[in-house]
Write a protein that holds these residues in place. Structure first.
Motif, mmCIF file in Angstrom:
data_model
loop_
_atom_site.group_PDB
_atom_site.id
_atom_site.type_symbol
_atom_site.label_atom_id
_atom_site.label_comp_id
_atom_site.label_asym_id
_atom_site.label_seq_id
_atom_site.Cartn_x
_atom_site.Cartn_y
_atom_site.Cartn_z
ATOM 1 N N MET A 1 0.851 -1.154 0.000
ATOM 2 C CA MET A 1 0.000 0.000 0.000
ATOM 3 C C MET A 1 0.903 1.224 0.000
ATOM 4 O O MET A 1 1.960 1.198 0.609
ATOM 5 C CB MET A 1 -0.894 -0.013 1.229
ATOM 6 N N ARG A 2 0.473 2.268 -0.684
ATOM 7 C CA ARG A 2 1.295 3.465 -0.806
ATOM 8 C C ARG A 2 0.407 4.698 -0.861
ATOM 9 O O ARG A 2 -0.690 4.665 -1.423
ATOM 10 C CB ARG A 2 2.097 3.351 -2.093
ATOM 11 N N ILE A 3 0.889 5.763 -0.255
ATOM 12 C CA ILE A 3 0.172 7.034 -0.311
ATOM 13 C C ILE A 3 1.187 8.162 -0.463
ATOM 14 O O ILE A 3 2.236 8.150 0.170
ATOM 15 C CB ILE A 3 -0.702 7.256 0.948
ATOM 16 N N ASP A 4 0.887 9.093 -1.361
ATOM 17 C CA ASP A 4 1.722 10.278 -1.518
ATOM 18 C C ASP A 4 1.210 11.343 -0.559
ATOM 19 O O ASP A 4 0.022 11.648 -0.537
ATOM 20 C CB ASP A 4 1.666 10.783 -2.961
ATOM 21 N N CYS A 5 2.113 11.870 0.243
ATOM 22 C CA CYS A 5 1.724 12.855 1.257
ATOM 23 C C CYS A 5 2.784 13.962 1.315
ATOM 24 O O CYS A 5 3.543 14.029 2.287
ATOM 25 C CB CYS A 5 1.521 12.193 2.610
ATOM 26 N N PRO A 6 2.842 14.813 0.282
ATOM 27 C CA PRO A 6 3.905 15.817 0.208
ATOM 28 C C PRO A 6 3.894 16.832 1.347
ATOM 29 O O PRO A 6 4.931 17.406 1.645
ATOM 30 C CB PRO A 6 3.663 16.491 -1.142
ATOM 31 N N ASP A 7 2.765 17.048 1.985
ATOM 32 C CA ASP A 7 2.701 18.015 3.083
ATOM 33 C C ASP A 7 2.987 17.382 4.437
ATOM 34 O O ASP A 7 2.961 18.057 5.461
ATOM 35 C CB ASP A 7 1.335 18.695 3.114
ATOM 36 N N ARG A 8 3.244 16.075 4.460
ATOM 37 C CA ARG A 8 3.486 15.344 5.708
ATOM 38 C C ARG A 8 4.744 14.495 5.574
ATOM 39 O O ARG A 8 4.697 13.270 5.658
ATOM 40 C CB ARG A 8 2.298 14.438 6.051
ATOM 41 N N THR A 9 5.872 15.113 5.378
ATOM 42 C CA THR A 9 7.087 14.348 5.133
ATOM 43 C C THR A 9 7.768 13.890 6.413
ATOM 44 O O THR A 9 8.637 13.031 6.372
ATOM 45 C CB THR A 9 8.091 15.156 4.293
ATOM 46 N N GLY A 10 7.391 14.412 7.545
ATOM 47 C CA GLY A 10 8.013 14.004 8.800
ATOM 48 C C GLY A 10 6.984 13.527 9.801
ATOM 49 O O GLY A 10 5.889 14.068 9.900
ATOM 50 N N GLY A 11 7.330 12.474 10.517
ATOM 51 C CA GLY A 11 6.484 12.036 11.620
ATOM 52 C C GLY A 11 5.437 11.003 11.299
ATOM 53 O O GLY A 11 4.639 10.651 12.163
ATOM 54 N N THR A 12 5.406 10.474 10.078
ATOM 55 C CA THR A 12 4.389 9.467 9.765
ATOM 56 C C THR A 12 4.855 8.049 10.063
ATOM 57 O O THR A 12 4.034 7.145 10.204
ATOM 58 C CB THR A 12 3.954 9.537 8.284
ATOM 59 N N SER A 13 6.151 7.837 10.170
ATOM 60 C CA SER A 13 6.677 6.487 10.408
ATOM 61 C C SER A 13 6.104 5.888 11.686
ATOM 62 O O SER A 13 6.067 6.539 12.723
ATOM 63 C CB SER A 13 8.203 6.516 10.536
#
Length: 67
Positions: free
Chosen positions: A1-13
């Protein structure tokens, strides 16, 4: 599964990948855990996860006393 999230590059891990979210109860089904850049995506603005179906859910529920 993959999602592009250019405004959320930090802290999603480590965040849960949730489906069937009920906005009223704020509950849903966790189907994966998001990996971060280099561990879970090709670029900093793409997050991905392996699908974790019943092979993960059932043992987790048993271990946590949920059935």
């Amino acid at each position: 599964m993959r999602i592009d999230c250019p405004d959320r590059t930090g802290g999603t891990s480590g965040s849960p990948w949730v489906t069937d979210l009920d906005p009223t109860t704020r509950t849903g089904a966790v189907v994966g855990v998001i990996g971060g850049y280099r561990e879970g995506g090709d670029t900093a603005d793409t997050s991905s996860s392996s699908y974790s179906g019943d092979r993960v859910r059932v043992p987790y529920q048993r271990a946590s006393g949920g059935g």
